[in-house]
Write a protein that holds these residues in place. Structure first.
Motif, PDB file in Angstrom:
ATOM      1  N   THR A   1      73.739  96.462  64.051  1.00  0.00           N
ATOM      2  CA  THR A   1      73.763  96.336  65.510  1.00  0.00           C
ATOM      3  C   THR A   1      74.010  97.694  66.163  1.00  0.00           C
ATOM      4  OG1 THR A   1      74.542  94.057  65.339  1.00  0.00           O
ATOM      5  CG2 THR A   1      74.891  95.175  67.449  1.00  0.00           C
ATOM      6  N   VAL A   2      74.929  98.464  65.610  1.00  0.00           N
ATOM      7  CA  VAL A   2      75.218  99.797  66.145  1.00  0.00           C
ATOM      8  C   VAL A   2      73.990 100.698  65.997  1.00  0.00           C
ATOM      9  CG1 VAL A   2      76.595 101.899  65.758  1.00  0.00           C
ATOM     10  CG2 VAL A   2      77.717  99.668  65.887  1.00  0.00           C
ATOM     11  N   ILE A   3      73.331 100.652  64.845  1.00  0.00           N
ATOM     12  CA  ILE A   3      72.157 101.499  64.610  1.00  0.00           C
ATOM     13  C   ILE A   3      71.021 101.125  65.566  1.00  0.00           C
ATOM     14  CG2 ILE A   3      70.312 102.047  62.968  1.00  0.00           C
ATOM     15  CD1 ILE A   3      72.484 101.869  60.754  1.00  0.00           C
ATOM     16  N   VAL A   4      70.696  99.856  65.636  1.00  0.00           N
ATOM     17  CA  VAL A   4      69.597  99.411  66.505  1.00  0.00           C
ATOM     18  C   VAL A   4      69.969  99.620  67.971  1.00  0.00           C
ATOM     19  CG1 VAL A   4      68.243  97.402  67.241  1.00  0.00           C
ATOM     20  CG2 VAL A   4      68.653  97.812  64.811  1.00  0.00           C
ATOM     21  N   GLY A   5      71.182  99.259  68.342  1.00  0.00           N
ATOM     22  CA  GLY A   5      71.636  99.470  69.725  1.00  0.00           C
ATOM     23  C   GLY A   5      71.642 100.938  70.099  1.00  0.00           C
ATOM     24  N   GLY A   6      72.058 101.789  69.172  1.00  0.00           N
ATOM     25  CA  GLY A   6      72.060 103.229  69.429  1.00  0.00           C
ATOM     26  C   GLY A   6      70.658 103.777  69.623  1.00  0.00           C
TER      27      GLY A   6
ATOM     28  N   TYR B   1      74.942 107.585  60.506  1.00  0.00           N
ATOM     29  CA  TYR B   1      73.968 107.388  61.586  1.00  0.00           C
ATOM     30  C   TYR B   1      74.588 107.640  62.954  1.00  0.00           C
ATOM     31  CZ  TYR B   1      70.207 105.617  58.619  1.00  0.00           C
ATOM     32  OH  TYR B   1      69.204 105.508  57.690  1.00  0.00           O
ATOM     33  N   VAL B   2      75.814 107.196  63.171  1.00  0.00           N
ATOM     34  CA  VAL B   2      76.485 107.432  64.456  1.00  0.00           C
ATOM     35  C   VAL B   2      76.655 108.930  64.697  1.00  0.00           C
ATOM     36  CG1 VAL B   2      78.665 107.172  65.705  1.00  0.00           C
ATOM     37  CG2 VAL B   2      77.619 105.186  64.601  1.00  0.00           C
TER      38      VAL B   2
ATOM     39  N   TYR C   1      69.430 105.501  72.991  1.00  0.00           N
ATOM     40  CA  TYR C   1      68.854 106.848  72.950  1.00  0.00           C
ATOM     41  C   TYR C   1      67.494 106.861  73.630  1.00  0.00           C
ATOM     42  CZ  TYR C   1      67.354 111.379  71.214  1.00  0.00           C
ATOM     43  OH  TYR C   1      66.907 112.676  71.125  1.00  0.00           O
ATOM     44  N   GLN C   2      66.662 105.869  73.314  1.00  0.00           N
ATOM     45  CA  GLN C   2      65.327 105.814  73.910  1.00  0.00           C
ATOM     46  C   GLN C   2      65.417 105.664  75.421  1.00  0.00           C
ATOM     47  OE1 GLN C   2      62.760 102.694  72.513  1.00  0.00           O
ATOM     48  NE2 GLN C   2      60.976 103.572  73.515  1.00  0.00           N
TER      49      GLN C   2
END
Length: 183
Positions: free
Chosen positions: A99-104, A169-170, A108-109
């Protein structure tokens, strides 16, 4: 006539395997679930290799391949937790990481424009280790092996990879965001 892109076909098959995997788990057909999961893992390795080897990389594959991985993994881990085979704490760690990766990536986009997601070596290792664990857990459910002496250690190992790759990733995306905001 347009040629069929085999890696994209394999990725799409992996997406469509998720409902079959869910059905097999919900009906406690763990032998079928094991084979569906193994097929999904093998097509994950195969589609990427074919795409790189034969220059068949596409925007569809770049987006759908990691999403297919996450879908199959999420279906598997959530239902294995529901079946009380995988501990809730591990499932929560995996779900929070993704969730953090996809949400990030979406954040970002939205803030800076196009996102070029490149999986890290640690991220790929995490996926491989998690897939291996779930394949072993399913193999145990199908009576192909006994994980009893190793189960808890394997859960903690996947947790450590989940945490480490999530933090990586964060940090990486935080640096990219900081650089983009300075421009």
């Amino acid at each position: 006539m347009t040629a069929v892109n085999l890696p994209n076909v394999l990725t799409t098959l992996r997406v469509t395997a998720a409902p079959l995997l869910a059905w097999a788990l919900l009906t406690r057909q763990l032998e079928l679930a094991f084979w569906v999961f193994v097929a999904a893992a093998l097509t994950d390795a195969l589609d990427g290799w074919i795409a790189r080897r034969f220059g068949l990389l596409t925007p569809y594959g770049a987006v759908m391949d990691p999403l297919a991985d996450k879908l199959v993994t999420l279906v598997c881990v959530v239902l294995l937790t529901w079946l009380e085979v995988v501990p809730l704490w591990l499932t929560l760690a995996l779900v929070v990481r993704d969730t953090v990766i996809v949400g990030g990536a979406f954040a970002y986009q939205r803030a800076f424009g196009e996102v070029h997601i490149q999986p890290t070596r640690l991220g790929k290792l995490h996926t491989s280790v998690a897939f291996a664990l779930f394949a072993m857990v399913l193999a145990e459910g199908a009576d192909y092996l006994d994980l009893t002496p190793w189960r808890q250690a394997l859960f903690w190992m996947v947790f450590a990879f989940t945490l480490a790759s999530g933090v990586q990733y964060v940090v990486l995306w935080g640096r990219k965001a900081a650089q983009a905001s300075r421009r």
